[in-house]
Design an enzyme around this catalytic site. Structure first.
Site, mmCIF file in Angstrom:
data_model
loop_
_atom_site.group_PDB
_atom_site.id
_atom_site.type_symbol
_atom_site.label_atom_id
_atom_site.label_comp_id
_atom_site.label_asym_id
_atom_site.label_seq_id
_atom_site.Cartn_x
_atom_site.Cartn_y
_atom_site.Cartn_z
ATOM 1 N NE ARG A 34 -1.530 2.599 -4.539
ATOM 2 C CZ ARG A 34 -1.205 4.283 -4.402
ATOM 3 N NH1 ARG A 34 -0.189 4.698 -5.625
ATOM 4 N NH2 ARG A 34 -1.444 4.695 -2.985
ATOM 5 C CG HIS A 74 -5.913 3.670 -4.998
ATOM 6 N ND1 HIS A 74 -5.932 4.420 -3.242
ATOM 7 C CD2 HIS A 74 -5.493 2.372 -4.242
ATOM 8 C CE1 HIS A 74 -4.984 4.279 -2.825
ATOM 9 N NE2 HIS A 74 -4.354 2.940 -3.387
ATOM 10 C CG ASN A 121 -6.875 8.577 -3.457
ATOM 11 O OD1 ASN A 121 -6.999 7.189 -3.763
ATOM 12 N ND2 ASN A 121 -8.346 8.610 -3.416
ATOM 13 C CG HIS A 148 0.903 -4.974 -2.429
ATOM 14 N ND1 HIS A 148 0.950 -5.094 -1.219
ATOM 15 C CD2 HIS A 148 0.006 -3.914 -3.240
ATOM 16 C CE1 HIS A 148 0.004 -4.072 -0.865
ATOM 17 N NE2 HIS A 148 0.220 -3.054 -2.098
#
Length: 323
Positions: A59, A63, A90, A190
């Site tokens: 992740r 990001h 974040n 996910h």
């Protein structure tokens, strides 16, 4: 004759410029030939301590790339709490992801000081956690420099939200040269992710005036979510996005979507929207097809907004700009 020579010289210069600005799989072959083995060892050690290393590192990579490009700007720590990592979107990034990259970079610095960027370490680490969790191995392109900008104010509006529909998702990903197929494949990450309850509470308690529960949710799954996330639940509580095989990188996420067990609206819409449903069905029934699409998408993601040559720096400490 002179004109021909000038044209040849221009062509050579263009090719040289292109070559210097491109990522390559063997970028460190002469300057730090063991970099991938060094990072892999550090990541494996961290992974053995906590599985959270896997989803948090993956992740973190996503990001990072979606805001300033893949330049490790998300790793910068600011004494004023105004760096990229301090933006509201974040704050949920798990500390284990940051720790993984920082430790891997320290291991690399011990053997190849000042040579490998934090951005490349993060890229290698993101690949390594996928493999450690059961995903297919793949080669990564290297040669990134670390970015010189990290501002919380530049994050808003640049990351997908859990309530996005297909069109909004496609629009955001298209800005980074990522197709709908890439977006769906990357959503498959996910399968090892987790989420805090407030990110999807509206789907089980206040979806609409006529139906408090989102009708696209499997009723039994909705009940499970209510048990795990009662109203006024502790905000620190997090649950697995994939309720079936949460610690294995596989295609179960897509099988869950087919069964109405997508945690976010932005997950379930991939199946409920006719434009994306065929891809979800394909990934759900063909793990090799998903793995191939995921690898392609990860390599494309790794090219987003990269800085090369004098556009960035080789950060010595991933949390601080060199200057």
């Amino acid at each position: 004759m002179k004109t021909w020579k000038v044209l040849c010289l221009l062509m050579v210069m263009i090719l040289l410029m292109r070559g210097e600005g491109q990522l390559m799989e063997n970028f460190y072959s002469s300057t730090c030939p063991n970099v991938e083995a060094i990072v892999q060892q550090a990541v494996a050690t961290k992974f053995s301590q906590t599985f959270v290393t896997m989803p948090s590192t993956l992740r973190l990579f996503f990001h990072d790339c979606f805001v300033e490009g893949c330049d490790a700007s998300v790793l910068i720590a600011s004494p004023n709490n105004d760096a990229e990592k301090d933006a509201p979107d974040n704050l949920s990034l798990a500390g284990d992801g940051f720790d993984t990259v920082i430790k891997a970079k320290q291991a690399v610095e011990a053997q190849c000081p000042g040579v490998v960027s934090c951005a490349d370490v993060l890229t290698i680490a993101a690949r390594d956690v996928v493999v450690l969790a059961g995903g297919s191995p793949f080669a990564v392109e290297l040669g990134r420099r670390d970015g010189l900008i990290s501002k919380a104010s530049r994050v808003s509006g640049n990351l997908p939200e859990p309530n996005f529909d297909l069109k909004t998702l496609n629009t955001m990903f298209a800005k980074h040269n990522l197709s709908q197929l890439d977006m769906i494949a990357l959503s498959g990450a996910h399968t090892v992710g987790f989420s805090h309850c407030n990110r999807f509470a509206n789907r089980i308690y206040s979806f609409s005036t006529s139906s408090p529960v989102d009708p696209t949710l499997d009723p039994n799954y909705a009940q499970q979510l209510m048990q795990s996330c009662p109203q006024n639940v502790d905000p620190s509580i997090a649950i697995n996005i994939d309720p079936v095989t949460p610690r294995t990188f596989d295609n179960t996420y897509f099988q869950n979507l087919v069964g109405g067990k997508g945690l976010f609206t932005s997950d379930q819409v991939l199946f409920t929207d006719p434009a994306s449903q065929p891809t979800v069905n394909d990934f759900a029934s063909n793990p090799s097809v998903f793995n191939g699409a995921f690898i392609t998408a990860m390599r494309k993601l790794g090219r987003v907004g990269v800085k090369t040559r004098n556009k960035g720096e080789i950060r010595l400490d991933c949390t601080k700009f060199n200057s």
